[in-house]
Motif scaffolding. Structure first.
Motif, PDB file in Angstrom:
ATOM      1  N   GLU A   1      48.519  36.593  37.914  1.00  0.00           N
ATOM      2  CA  GLU A   1      47.772  37.792  37.545  1.00  0.00           C
ATOM      3  C   GLU A   1      47.153  37.656  36.161  1.00  0.00           C
TER       4      GLU A   1
ATOM      5  N   LEU B   1      42.239  28.445  38.347  1.00  0.00           N
ATOM      6  CA  LEU B   1      41.845  29.507  39.268  1.00  0.00           C
ATOM      7  C   LEU B   1      41.423  28.960  40.634  1.00  0.00           C
TER       8      LEU B   1
ATOM      9  N   ALA C   1      44.206  35.273  36.387  1.00  0.00           N
ATOM     10  CA  ALA C   1      43.052  35.921  37.008  1.00  0.00           C
ATOM     11  C   ALA C   1      42.392  36.925  36.048  1.00  0.00           C
ATOM     12  N   LEU C   2      43.211  37.649  35.286  1.00  0.00           N
ATOM     13  CA  LEU C   2      42.657  38.597  34.319  1.00  0.00           C
ATOM     14  C   LEU C   2      41.875  37.881  33.218  1.00  0.00           C
TER      15      LEU C   2
ATOM     16  N   THR D   1      38.621  36.673  34.666  1.00  0.00           N
ATOM     17  CA  THR D   1      37.644  37.749  34.832  1.00  0.00           C
ATOM     18  C   THR D   1      36.982  38.101  33.511  1.00  0.00           C
TER      19      THR D   1
ATOM     20  N   PRO E   1      42.731  34.515  43.254  1.00  0.00           N
ATOM     21  CA  PRO E   1      42.415  34.253  41.845  1.00  0.00           C
ATOM     22  C   PRO E   1      40.981  33.769  41.630  1.00  0.00           C
TER      23      PRO E   1
ATOM     24  N   SER F   1      38.215  36.267  40.522  1.00  0.00           N
ATOM     25  CA  SER F   1      38.007  36.680  39.133  1.00  0.00           C
ATOM     26  C   SER F   1      36.702  36.103  38.598  1.00  0.00           C
TER      27      SER F   1
ATOM     28  N   THR G   1      36.428  30.063  29.984  1.00  0.00           N
ATOM     29  CA  THR G   1      36.194  29.937  31.419  1.00  0.00           C
ATOM     30  C   THR G   1      36.369  28.497  31.882  1.00  0.00           C
TER      31      THR G   1
END
Length: 137
Positions: free
Chosen positions: A5, A69, A8-9, A12, A77, A80, A62
Motif C-alpha cells: 500500500e 510496482l 502504491a501510494l 501515485t 499496484p 498507481s 517514479t
C-alpha cells in the motif's frame, strides 16, 4: 498499511507530480538558453520553478519505484501509475486545449493504460523472478 500500500501510494504521488510537471512544461514551453561560449541548457521561463521541481523529483521517485510496482503478482499496484498519468492528463487539458496539450494528454493516457498491461505481460512472468525464487511481495 502494508508495504504494498505504501509503495502504491508513493507511486501515485510521484507519477502525479511527474505528469503535473510535464503539464506545466507543455504549457510554459521549454526554451534553450546559451551561456556564451559554454554549453547551454533547456529550462522553463520564470515562474516555472515548481513545475521543474515536480518534474525532476517526480521522475526520480517514479523511476525508482516502477520496478517495485510492475514486478508483482498483484495487478493493482500498477494502477498507481495509471492514476498519476490520469492526473497529468486532466491537468494538461485544464491548462489549454491546443494541439500540444492534446498530444501530451494522449501520451500520458497511453502510458497510464500501458502500466497494468506491462504488469500482466512482464511483471508476473519475469524470468529472473522464477530463477532467483524471489517472493511475490
Amino acid at each position: 498499511m502494508g508495504n504494498r500500500e505504501w509503495r502504491a501510494l508513493i507511486g501515485t504521488v510521484s507519477a502525479g507530480a511527474l505528469c503535473w510537471g510535464v503539464a506545466g512544461a507543455v504549457h510554459m514551453r521549454f526554451f534553450y538558453h546559451s551561456n556564451g561560449g559554454r554549453a547551454g541548457g533547456w529550462n522553463l521561463p520564470e515562474g516555472g520553478g515548481w513545475y521543474e521541481f515536480a518534474m525532476t523529483a517526480g521522475f526520480i521517485v517514479t523511476m525508482y519505484s516502477v520496478p517495485g510496482l510492475l514486478r508483482r503478482s498483484e495487478w493493482w499496484p500498477a494502477l498507481s501509475l495509471s492514476i498519476g498519468a490520469a492526473v497529468g492528463a486532466v491537468s494538461v487539458l485544464t491548462l489549454g486545449q491546443g494541439r500540444r496539450y492534446w498530444v501530451a494528454a494522449s501520451v500520458m493516457t497511453l502510458m497510464g493504460a500501458a502500466a497494468p498491461l506491462v504488469n500482466r505481460l512482464w511483471g508476473r512472468h519475469h524470468p529472473i523472478r522464477s530463477l532467483v525464487g524471489a517472493p511475490t511481495d
